[in-house]
Design an enzyme around this catalytic site. Structure first.
Site, PDB file in Angstrom:
ATOM      1  N   CYS A 239       3.687   1.659   6.270  1.00  0.00           N
ATOM      2  CA  CYS A 239       3.946   2.678   7.399  1.00  0.00           C
ATOM      3  C   CYS A 239       3.934   3.978   6.409  1.00  0.00           C
ATOM      4  O   CYS A 239       4.745   4.118   5.427  1.00  0.00           O
ATOM      5  CB  CYS A 239       5.351   2.743   7.810  1.00  0.00           C
ATOM      6  SG  CYS A 239       5.674   3.876   8.877  1.00  0.00           S
ATOM      7  N   ASN A 248       1.842  -5.644   6.543  1.00  0.00           N
ATOM      8  CA  ASN A 248       2.350  -6.655   7.556  1.00  0.00           C
ATOM      9  C   ASN A 248       2.257  -8.002   7.240  1.00  0.00           C
ATOM     10  O   ASN A 248       1.445  -8.026   6.271  1.00  0.00           O
ATOM     11  CB  ASN A 248       1.562  -6.263   8.795  1.00  0.00           C
ATOM     12  CG  ASN A 248       1.610  -4.924   9.455  1.00  0.00           C
ATOM     13  OD1 ASN A 248       2.675  -4.633  10.354  1.00  0.00           O
ATOM     14  ND2 ASN A 248       0.866  -4.219   9.164  1.00  0.00           N
TER      15      ASN A 248
END
Length: 299
Positions: A239, A248
């Site tokens: 992010c 992720n």
């Protein structure tokens, strides 16, 4: 005694969440090849792109082109943070919209320059209009466990934010460990509360693998009744507004774990790794996830 589900659903977020923080701009053609490869593996739900300002997220500047050219298969999400983004997404043919809010005020201010309450006030009429028009709405709940600026997040605050969205009629809650700090006991505890509180809403767990606990957290979430998981092929992601947030959890590692436990995802692991190979040549960091490394060595 806990019994494993027979099926689980993977929501692939690589083309959007996976690439948004990539320093090297990936061309539209290569993104489309990536998406096509993921679809060939059997993935039926995918985050294709986001309608955000290219000034802040230049990797997503081709959102309209992606929507125009990607083959339609299953449920395809696009992320849209505000009215302008939602309108652009709808004009591009989107029928499933993801909106996002951070539980933590500090994260939300860094991300979209609004407090959590201000974000919710702005989103409420937008979500209402989307539901009136028959659009599938996915609410992404960021910093559900920990915030990079505030530390631990009160589970009741996360539950309260989820409740607001459910009361608005959203179809899905994607609840995220944005900086990968959650431990399995925390994963189980929070998702047990959420699944019990909102049995008629799709609940999805979204884990980052910053501290290599994402698979353990997914296993814990399975125990709490969750059968939907966001993941990113190749473990791509991070992010841009959360310092220290790495990729992720890798789709291929999640699929492998679930299949080894006898849980079907409908995804072909070899085809999935082939899709990762397609994108690896166009990103700045080599992919080093467990199953993909085995795939490359075998090939």
């Amino acid at each position: 005694m806990f019994s494993l589900p027979k099926n689980a659903t993977i929501i692939e977020v690589g083309p959007r969440d996976g690439l948004q923080n990539e320093g090297r701009i990936v061309t539209t053609d290569f993104k489309l090849q990536f998406i096509e490869g993921l679809q060939k593996s059997g993935i039926q739900e995918m985050e294709l792109t986001s309608f955000v300002s290219p000034k802040w997220v230049p990797q997503m500047a081709d959102a309209k082109d992606i929507m125009a050219s990607a083959e339609k298969q299953g449920r395809q999400f696009v992320l849209a943070p505000n009215e302008k983004g939602i309108q652009a997404a709808l004009e591009s043919g989107a029928r499933a919209i993801a909106v996002f809010v951070g539980v933590s005020n500090s994260f939300n201010k860094k991300n979209i320059n609004k407090t959590t309450a201000e974000s919710m006030k702005a989103l409420e009429p937008l979500v209402a209009k989307l539901k009136e028009d028959g659009i599938f709405v996915r609410a992404c709940i960021s910093t559900a466990f920990y915030c990079p600026f505030e530390g631990a997040v009160d589970p009741e605050a996360t539950l309260a934010l989820c409740r607001q969205f459910v009361e608005w009629g959203v179809d899905e809650l994607s609840v995220a460990d944005t900086i990968g700090m959650a431990a399995p006991n925390e994963s189980y505890a929070l998702f047990k509360k959420i699944t019990e509180a909102f049995p008629d809403t799709l609940i999805t767990a979204h884990f980052h693998d910053t501290r290599k606990m994402a698979l353990a957290n997914i296993y814990a979430a399975l125990h709490a009744g969750v059968t939907r998981f966001d993941s990113s092929a190749g473990g791509l992601g991070g992010c841009p507004f959360a310092p220290g947030a790495t990729g992720n959890v890798a789709t291929e590692d999640v699929v492998n774990m679930l299949h080894r436990m006898g849980i079907d995802t409908g995804i072909d692991l070899d085809q999935l790794c082939d899709a990762v190979q397609k994108i690896e040549h166009h990103i700045s960091t080599p992919v080093q996830t467990g199953m993909y490394s085995l795939y490359k060595n075998r090939a």
